[in-house]
Design an enzyme around this catalytic site. Structure first.
Site, mmCIF file in Angstrom:
data_model
loop_
_atom_site.group_PDB
_atom_site.id
_atom_site.type_symbol
_atom_site.label_atom_id
_atom_site.label_comp_id
_atom_site.label_asym_id
_atom_site.label_seq_id
_atom_site.Cartn_x
_atom_site.Cartn_y
_atom_site.Cartn_z
ATOM 1 C CG HIS A 149 -1.658 1.250 1.486
ATOM 2 N ND1 HIS A 149 -2.971 1.438 1.101
ATOM 3 C CD2 HIS A 149 -1.268 2.411 2.093
ATOM 4 C CE1 HIS A 149 -3.355 2.656 1.462
ATOM 5 N NE2 HIS A 149 -2.344 3.261 2.057
ATOM 6 C CD GLU A 150 1.936 3.508 3.688
ATOM 7 O OE1 GLU A 150 2.189 4.572 3.098
ATOM 8 O OE2 GLU A 150 0.929 3.371 4.418
ATOM 9 C CG HIS A 153 0.341 6.266 -0.500
ATOM 10 N ND1 HIS A 153 -0.726 7.006 -0.998
ATOM 11 C CD2 HIS A 153 -0.089 5.723 0.666
ATOM 12 C CE1 HIS A 153 -1.752 6.909 -0.161
ATOM 13 N NE2 HIS A 153 -1.396 6.136 0.848
ATOM 14 C CD GLU A 226 -4.931 5.999 2.143
ATOM 15 O OE1 GLU A 226 -4.308 5.034 2.635
ATOM 16 O OE2 GLU A 226 -4.391 7.101 1.901
#
EC number: 3.4.24.-
Length: 300
Positions: A149-150, A153, A226
């Site tokens: 997930h990071e 980003h 997100e």
């Protein structure tokens, strides 16, 4: 830690003012009043607001890694001390290669809450950090999904995108606040040349009101990013692990485990705590149940 954060905040603002002032001088922008001193030069005003608006957001972006390490107490893993730290480095390297970005710095920050964040202005020189609480309570598949997930980003350029959006928002908040202040100063305080003290009071109050309203725009974009990072987590890792990680975060959110990260980093954390249920329009993250539902609705 609070004294350090205040000191860094003050130093950052001094640096922003210095950079903006130098930039305005180089552009030849002094006053944004016209030559008579009775009206506004809108072009000069827009340049003035744009320089200050973007300087603040871009300067914060460029020093984001440095600030993050100092405000969270993140320890960078240069040489792994344990098998878990070695696994963490190898997993981030694998995910970064899969996402097509350079190897980020990897760190651990001391926090009871399960959380993680990514930051940095360059996707090939970023920072990904996880909390000690997350490493303790999540299994490896869930940790891998959070890291994905990071990494998402970073690969999506979310840090740069939100910095630019914040710069635009800052610019127009300052711009319209000064137009309103000028109008009130002329209409109510009857100032004919220059600006009275009333102008600065009106500008200050108007900026506060407009900034609160404008923060909803930034928050809306943050929530959209997100969902994209969740999708990246499901793609780079796997969907079931991403859903499981979010479900575990949801359980901790309902237990109201306190968020140890500074507000400046919550936009890129895997979780923003439990504030998103309290004030949805201002939340940087969508509700966890909505994020889980969006992943469940993805085609396998």
């Amino acid at each position: 830690m609070s004294v350090l954060r205040i000191g860094l905040f003050l130093l950052t603002n001094i640096a922003v003012i210095a950079v903006a002032s130098i930039t305005l001088s180089l552009l030849g922008v002094g006053s944004y009043l016209d030559e008579s001193g009775s009206g506004l030069n809108l072009q000069a005003l827009l340049i003035f607001c744009g320089v200050f608006g973007f300087t603040g957001s871009l300067f914060s972006l460029f020093i984001s890694k440095w600030m993050a390490k100092r405000t969270t107490g993140t320890r960078i893993i240069d040489v792994p001390r344990t098998a878990d730290e070695r696994w963490l480095l190898e997993t981030v390297q694998e995910l970064a290669q899969k996402a097509g970005i350079g190897m980020p710095e990897v760190g651990i920050f001391p926090a009871q809450q399960s959380n993680a964040f990514a930051t940095g202005w360059n996707k090939n020189s970023s920072l990904v950090a996880v909390s000690s609480g997350l490493l303790t309570r999540f299994n490896k598949n869930e940790v891998r999904a959070v890291l994905a997930h990071e990494i998402g980003h970073v690969a999506n350029g979310d840090m740069v995108t939100l910095a630019l959006i914040q710069g635009v928002v800052n610019t127009f908040v300052m711009f319209f606040a000064r137009i309103i202040g000028h109008f009130v100063d002329r209409a109510i305080f009857k100032t004919e040349r220059g600006h009275s003290f009333g102008y600065y009071i009106v500008v200050f109050v108007t900026e506060m009101v407009l900034a609160v309203l404008a923060s909803m725009i930034v928050a809306w974009f943050s929530r959209r990013r997100e969902y994209r990072a969740d999708y990246a987590g499901a793609t780079l890792a796997d969907r079931n692990s991403m859903i499981a990680a979010l479900a575990r975060l949801q359980a901790e959110t309902q237990a109201k485990v306190p968020n140890a990260m500074p507000d400046t980093l919550t936009a890129f954390g895997i979780s923003s705590g439990f504030s998103n249920k309290m004030m949805g329009a201002f939340a940087s993250h969508p509700p966890l149940e909505d994020r889980i539902r969006a992943l469940q609705n993805l085609h396998s």
